[in-house]
Write an enzyme that holds these catalytic residues in place. Structure first.
Site, PDB file in Angstrom:
ATOM      1  N   GLU A 162       0.841  -1.196   0.000  1.00 42.79           N
ATOM      2  CA  GLU A 162       0.000   0.000   0.000  1.00 42.79           C
ATOM      3  C   GLU A 162       0.877   1.247   0.000  1.00 42.79           C
ATOM      4  O   GLU A 162       1.746   1.392   0.836  1.00 42.79           O
ATOM      5  CB  GLU A 162      -0.916  -0.019   1.234  1.00 42.79           C
ATOM      6  CG  GLU A 162      -1.901   1.113   1.274  1.00 42.79           C
ATOM      7  CD  GLU A 162      -2.617   1.286  -0.067  1.00 42.79           C
ATOM      8  OE1 GLU A 162      -3.300   0.353  -0.494  1.00 42.79           O
ATOM      9  OE2 GLU A 162      -2.454   2.341  -0.698  1.00 42.79           O
ATOM     10  N   LYS A 222       8.182  -1.771  -2.377  1.00 41.70           N
ATOM     11  CA  LYS A 222       7.588  -0.970  -1.302  1.00 41.70           C
ATOM     12  C   LYS A 222       8.678  -0.384  -0.402  1.00 41.70           C
ATOM     13  O   LYS A 222       8.701   0.819  -0.120  1.00 41.70           O
ATOM     14  CB  LYS A 222       6.621  -1.837  -0.487  1.00 41.70           C
ATOM     15  CG  LYS A 222       6.049  -1.157   0.722  1.00 41.70           C
ATOM     16  CD  LYS A 222       5.207   0.051   0.359  1.00 41.70           C
ATOM     17  CE  LYS A 222       5.071   0.953   1.549  1.00 41.70           C
ATOM     18  NZ  LYS A 222       4.211   2.095   1.327  1.00 41.70           N
ATOM     19  N   CYS A 278       6.287   4.445   9.035  1.00 42.47           N
ATOM     20  CA  CYS A 278       6.854   3.676   7.916  1.00 42.47           C
ATOM     21  C   CYS A 278       8.317   3.967   7.590  1.00 42.47           C
ATOM     22  O   CYS A 278       9.115   3.044   7.484  1.00 42.47           O
ATOM     23  CB  CYS A 278       6.018   3.906   6.672  1.00 42.47           C
ATOM     24  SG  CYS A 278       4.358   3.241   6.843  1.00 42.47           S
TER      25      CYS A 278
HETATM   26  P1  NAD Z   1      -1.748  -0.393  12.653  1.00 40.79           P
HETATM   27  O1  NAD Z   1      -0.954  -0.733  13.851  1.00 40.79           O
HETATM   28  O2  NAD Z   1      -2.518   0.882  12.567  1.00 40.79           O
HETATM   29  O3  NAD Z   1      -2.832  -1.565  12.408  1.00 40.79           O
HETATM   30  C1  NAD Z   1      -2.541  -2.929  12.491  1.00 40.79           C
HETATM   31  C2  NAD Z   1      -3.720  -3.634  13.154  1.00 40.79           C
HETATM   32  O4  NAD Z   1      -3.528  -5.039  13.073  1.00 40.79           O
HETATM   33  C3  NAD Z   1      -3.866  -3.315  14.653  1.00 40.79           C
HETATM   34  O5  NAD Z   1      -5.142  -2.758  14.901  1.00 40.79           O
HETATM   35  C4  NAD Z   1      -3.695  -4.686  15.334  1.00 40.79           C
HETATM   36  O6  NAD Z   1      -4.540  -4.857  16.457  1.00 40.79           O
HETATM   37  C5  NAD Z   1      -4.093  -5.628  14.225  1.00 40.79           C
HETATM   38  N1  NAD Z   1      -3.568  -6.994  14.410  1.00 40.79           N
HETATM   39  C6  NAD Z   1      -2.307  -7.383  14.696  1.00 40.79           C
HETATM   40  N2  NAD Z   1      -2.221  -8.730  14.756  1.00 40.79           N
HETATM   41  C7  NAD Z   1      -3.468  -9.199  14.490  1.00 40.79           C
HETATM   42  C8  NAD Z   1      -4.019 -10.519  14.393  1.00 40.79           C
HETATM   43  N3  NAD Z   1      -3.252 -11.607  14.554  1.00 40.79           N
HETATM   44  N4  NAD Z   1      -5.318 -10.636  14.107  1.00 40.79           N
HETATM   45  C9  NAD Z   1      -6.106  -9.535  13.926  1.00 40.79           C
HETATM   46  N5  NAD Z   1      -5.635  -8.285  13.996  1.00 40.79           N
HETATM   47  C10 NAD Z   1      -4.323  -8.106  14.265  1.00 40.79           C
HETATM   48  O7  NAD Z   1      -0.763  -0.519  11.409  1.00 40.79           O
HETATM   49  P2  NAD Z   1      -0.874   0.204   9.980  1.00 40.79           P
HETATM   50  O8  NAD Z   1      -0.323   1.563  10.056  1.00 40.79           O
HETATM   51  O9  NAD Z   1      -2.251  -0.020   9.448  1.00 40.79           O
HETATM   52  O10 NAD Z   1       0.163  -0.654   9.153  1.00 40.79           O
HETATM   53  C11 NAD Z   1      -0.105  -1.985   8.762  1.00 40.79           C
HETATM   54  C12 NAD Z   1       0.921  -2.418   7.728  1.00 40.79           C
HETATM   55  O11 NAD Z   1       0.818  -1.587   6.582  1.00 40.79           O
HETATM   56  C13 NAD Z   1       2.380  -2.282   8.198  1.00 40.79           C
HETATM   57  O12 NAD Z   1       3.124  -3.332   7.659  1.00 40.79           O
HETATM   58  C14 NAD Z   1       2.824  -0.974   7.592  1.00 40.79           C
HETATM   59  O13 NAD Z   1       4.208  -0.941   7.354  1.00 40.79           O
HETATM   60  C15 NAD Z   1       2.070  -0.969   6.281  1.00 40.79           C
HETATM   61  N6  NAD Z   1       1.826   0.371   5.732  1.00 40.79           N
HETATM   62  C16 NAD Z   1       1.448   1.403   6.541  1.00 40.79           C
HETATM   63  C17 NAD Z   1       1.188   2.662   6.001  1.00 40.79           C
HETATM   64  C18 NAD Z   1       0.783   3.814   6.863  1.00 40.79           C
HETATM   65  O14 NAD Z   1       0.785   4.928   6.352  1.00 40.79           O
HETATM   66  N7  NAD Z   1       0.431   3.619   8.104  1.00 40.79           N
HETATM   67  C19 NAD Z   1       1.265   2.848   4.619  1.00 40.79           C
HETATM   68  C20 NAD Z   1       1.632   1.767   3.830  1.00 40.79           C
HETATM   69  C21 NAD Z   1       1.901   0.542   4.394  1.00 40.79           C
HETATM   70  C1  UDX Z   2       4.812   7.269   3.746  1.00 43.13           C
HETATM   71  C2  UDX Z   2       4.843   7.180   2.210  1.00 43.13           C
HETATM   72  O1  UDX Z   2       4.749   8.484   1.638  1.00 43.13           O
HETATM   73  C3  UDX Z   2       3.688   6.337   1.727  1.00 43.13           C
HETATM   74  O2  UDX Z   2       3.732   6.205   0.314  1.00 43.13           O
HETATM   75  C4  UDX Z   2       3.806   4.986   2.391  1.00 43.13           C
HETATM   76  O3  UDX Z   2       2.776   4.158   1.953  1.00 43.13           O
HETATM   77  C5  UDX Z   2       3.783   5.116   3.889  1.00 43.13           C
HETATM   78  O4  UDX Z   2       4.834   5.983   4.310  1.00 43.13           O
HETATM   79  P1  UDX Z   2       3.397   8.668   5.524  1.00 43.13           P
HETATM   80  O5  UDX Z   2       4.436   8.227   6.485  1.00 43.13           O
HETATM   81  O6  UDX Z   2       1.973   8.442   5.862  1.00 43.13           O
HETATM   82  O7  UDX Z   2       3.610   7.943   4.119  1.00 43.13           O
HETATM   83  O8  UDX Z   2       3.556  10.226   5.224  1.00 43.13           O
HETATM   84  P2  UDX Z   2       4.512  11.085   4.252  1.00 43.13           P
HETATM   85  O9  UDX Z   2       3.668  12.099   3.600  1.00 43.13           O
HETATM   86  O10 UDX Z   2       5.351  10.256   3.382  1.00 43.13           O
HETATM   87  O11 UDX Z   2       5.434  11.854   5.308  1.00 43.13           O
HETATM   88  C6  UDX Z   2       6.389  11.192   6.116  1.00 43.13           C
HETATM   89  C7  UDX Z   2       7.140  12.172   6.953  1.00 43.13           C
HETATM   90  O12 UDX Z   2       8.009  12.968   6.148  1.00 43.13           O
HETATM   91  C8  UDX Z   2       6.247  13.160   7.686  1.00 43.13           C
HETATM   92  O13 UDX Z   2       6.727  13.363   8.992  1.00 43.13           O
HETATM   93  C9  UDX Z   2       6.362  14.400   6.850  1.00 43.13           C
HETATM   94  O14 UDX Z   2       6.090  15.557   7.584  1.00 43.13           O
HETATM   95  C10 UDX Z   2       7.809  14.336   6.414  1.00 43.13           C
HETATM   96  N1  UDX Z   2       8.084  15.099   5.194  1.00 43.13           N
HETATM   97  C11 UDX Z   2       7.480  14.768   4.019  1.00 43.13           C
HETATM   98  C12 UDX Z   2       8.974  16.153   5.236  1.00 43.13           C
HETATM   99  O15 UDX Z   2       9.520  16.468   6.299  1.00 43.13           O
HETATM  100  N2  UDX Z   2       9.230  16.863   4.094  1.00 43.13           N
HETATM  101  C13 UDX Z   2       8.639  16.554   2.904  1.00 43.13           C
HETATM  102  O16 UDX Z   2       8.925  17.235   1.915  1.00 43.13           O
HETATM  103  C14 UDX Z   2       7.729  15.478   2.869  1.00 43.13           C
END
Ligand code: NAD
Ligand code: UDX
Length: 464
Positions: A162, A222, A278
């Site tokens: 994602e 990713k 991330c």
């Molecule tokens: P998060 O912690 O917000 O959510 C994860 C959820 O999974 C939690 O609510 C937890 O309770 C649940 N969980 C864990 N183990 C479980 C199980 N065995 N059964 C059911 N539920 C379970 O995490 P997130 O930010 O949504 O990230 C999830 C993944 O996506 C990570 O690998 C992260 O690196 C990736 N990712 C995150 C972002 C972002 O912007 N947050 C973007 C892209 C990818």
């Molecule tokens: C990031 C990636 O952008 C996204 O594609 C991936 O799926 C998850 O990780 P996110 O962490 O949600 O997303 O936010 P992002 O907008 O990338 O910002 C990350 C951090 O960098 C923030 O703290 C932001 O404030 C900082 N940032 C971003 C800067 O300091 N300067 C910039 O120019 C851009």
């Protein structure tokens, strides 16, 4: 093969918004998001859609549209797995805090638990989709667990990382630059599984923007995307320090270089340091993978992105202390913003946490305000660092409900998150409420130097 029933394990920042959009755009598919966190699921099901656990502009409307129609949130993980033909794994993959790879490798225990649960419950063939960000070749381990502990049914593993960014999740999901799907391109079953997921996204994403690759390329892409983005922030932040020494202004430098079409304007905003769940985790993971293949130069190259980021956070706090006559002991300092960026309530790895910690070590009294982050979260973030006792944190931190209250009698204010409302503050009134000289530190290049200096502030902005 047409998908009728999707289950997503993990109702967090990725699982929740991603599934809400799939459900919104595909009314004929039933989408059930499950989580072991009962409180989180209850919040997703809250009658008042504004109480859903994740703040993202536009998300409440999408949930209101699809929830109860074909979007469901539940804690009954087994039932959802049993009924689904496609299962997304969207659980957290934090940096390991113990054992081999501590502080670097991704902790895959939640992923493995999911795999074991799917294997135990599944009585029909399933497509399992890695949505979480995972080290390259995790699909191999998943397949092993599923095939060796399952009930003899067939599993196809896809990688579908994602790319949404928090704060813009809904628009990122509605109009993704690309959707990436990795699968087994060598077998008919693999190709069929890929096509099934392509068909889900094709409800709203044009075919040209759906990229299919082998599983390993998808997994590695990713980590690579995040490493490249974070590298840009660390690069501009590295130059911001040089600007401060030379009279150059990082905003002007960023604009000048960003107009070179080979470089481009995005992700060149100097800041107090990148945060979020991330960037750091994924780069550390990449560094760990490189090291485990003996590629030490590769590992060192990427690790420098993190080193630079840590330096930027420390440097910002140190600048505050130095400017305030080398002591902040007993001084009231207001931090505006706690989330790692605007338009999210997520605080994971937020630069504010580290700046606050540094200032607390210097015995400052902190007053903190964030529009979407509550007191419990702020205190929990600081408690998690373990630098001092919970009592000490509570004794030295006040959390208030608006920016004006934070400014009252403060020696200094620091902008930690670029929330729009901070831009729109009545800065003249803020100035009047503060102790003099009134110091203002802009960690986000949000404010206009000339206006603030005209009011009377002693103003410091990153990179100029
Ligand atoms: P998060 O912690 O917000 O959510 C994860 C959820 O999974 C939690 O609510 C937890 O309770 C649940 N969980 C864990 N183990 C479980 C199980 N065995 N059964 C059911 N539920 C379970 O995490 P997130 O930010 O949504 O990230 C999830 C993944 O996506 C990570 O690998 C992260 O690196 C990736 N990712 C995150 C972002 C972002 O912007 N947050 C973007 C892209 C990818
Ligand atoms: C990031 C990636 O952008 C996204 O594609 C991936 O799926 C998850 O990780 P996110 O962490 O949600 O997303 O936010 P992002 O907008 O990338 O910002 C990350 C951090 O960098 C923030 O703290 C932001 O404030 C900082 N940032 C971003 C800067 O300091 N300067 C910039 O120019 C851009």
């Amino acid at each position: 093969m047409k998908i009728k029933n999707i289950c997503c394990i993990g109702a967090g920042y990725v699982g929740g918004p991603t599934m809400a959009i799939i459900a919104q755009k595909s009314p004929e598919i039933t989408v059930t998001v499950v989580d072991i966190n009962e409180k989180r699921i209850a919040a997703w099901n809250d009658e008042d859609v504004n109480n859903i656990p994740i703040y993202e502009p536009g998300l409440a409307d999408v949930v209101a549209e699809a929830r109860g129609r074909n979007l469901f949130f539940s804690t009954d993980v087994d039932k959802a797995i049993d009924e689904a033909d496609m299962i997304f794994i969207s659980v957290n993959t934090p940096t390991k805090t113990y054992g081999i790879g501590k502080g670097m490798a991704a902790d895959l225990k939640y992923i493995e638990l999911c795999a074991r649960q799917i294997a135990r419950v599944a009585k029909t063939d399933k497509i399992v989709v890695e949505k979480s960000t995972l080290p390259v070749r995790t699909a191999e381990a998943l397949k092993n667990i599923l095939d060796n502990t399952g009930n003899g049914v067939n599993f196809q593993i896809l990688s579908n990382p994602e790319f949404l960014a928090e704060g813009t999740a809904v628009s990122d999901l509605h109009k993704p630059d690309r959707v990436l799907i990795g699968g087994d391109l060598d077998t008919d079953e693999g190709k069929e599984a890929i096509q099934a997921l392509v068909d889900v996204y094709a409800h709203w994403v044009t075919k040209d923007n759906i990229l299919t690759t082998n599983v390993w390329s998808s997994e590695l892409s990713k980590l690579t995307a995040n490493a490249f983005l974070a590298q840009r922030v660390s690069s501009i932040n590295a130059l911001s320090e040089l600007c401060e020494q030379t009279g150059a202004d990082i905003k002007e430098v960023a604009k000048a270089i960003g107009m070179d079409s080979r470089i481009g304007p995005k992700f060149l905003q100097a800041s107090v340091g990148f945060g979020g769940s991330c960037f750091q985790k994924d780069i550390l993971n990449l560094v760990y993978i490189a090291k485990s293949f003996g590629l030490n130069e590769v590992a060192d190259y990427w690790e420098q992105v993190i080193i630079m980021n840590d330096h930027q956070k420390r440097r910002f706090a140190a600048k505050m202390v130095k400017t305030l006559y080398n002591t902040v002991s007993g001084k009231k300092i207001a931090l505006l913003g706690w989330a790692f960026k605007k338009d999210t309530n997520d605080t994971r790895e937020s630069a504010a946490i580290y700046v606050a910690d540094y200032l607390l070590i210097e015995q400052a009294e902190l007053v903190i305000y964030d529009p979407k982050v509550n007191k419990e979260q702020i205190l929990a973030d600081l408690d998690c660092l373990g630098t001092r006792s919970e009592e000490e944190n509570r004794a030295n931190i006040t959390v208030v409900n608006n920016a004006m209250d934070a400014a009252n009698d403060a020696h200094a204010i620091a902008i930690m998150t670029e929330w729009d409302e901070f831009k729109a503050l009545d800065w003249e009134q803020v100035y009047n409420d503060m102790l003099k000289p009134a110091f203002l530190f802009d960690g986000r290049r949000l404010l206009d130097r000339h206006e603030l200096e005209a009011i009377g502030f002693e103003f410091y902005a990153i990179g100029s």
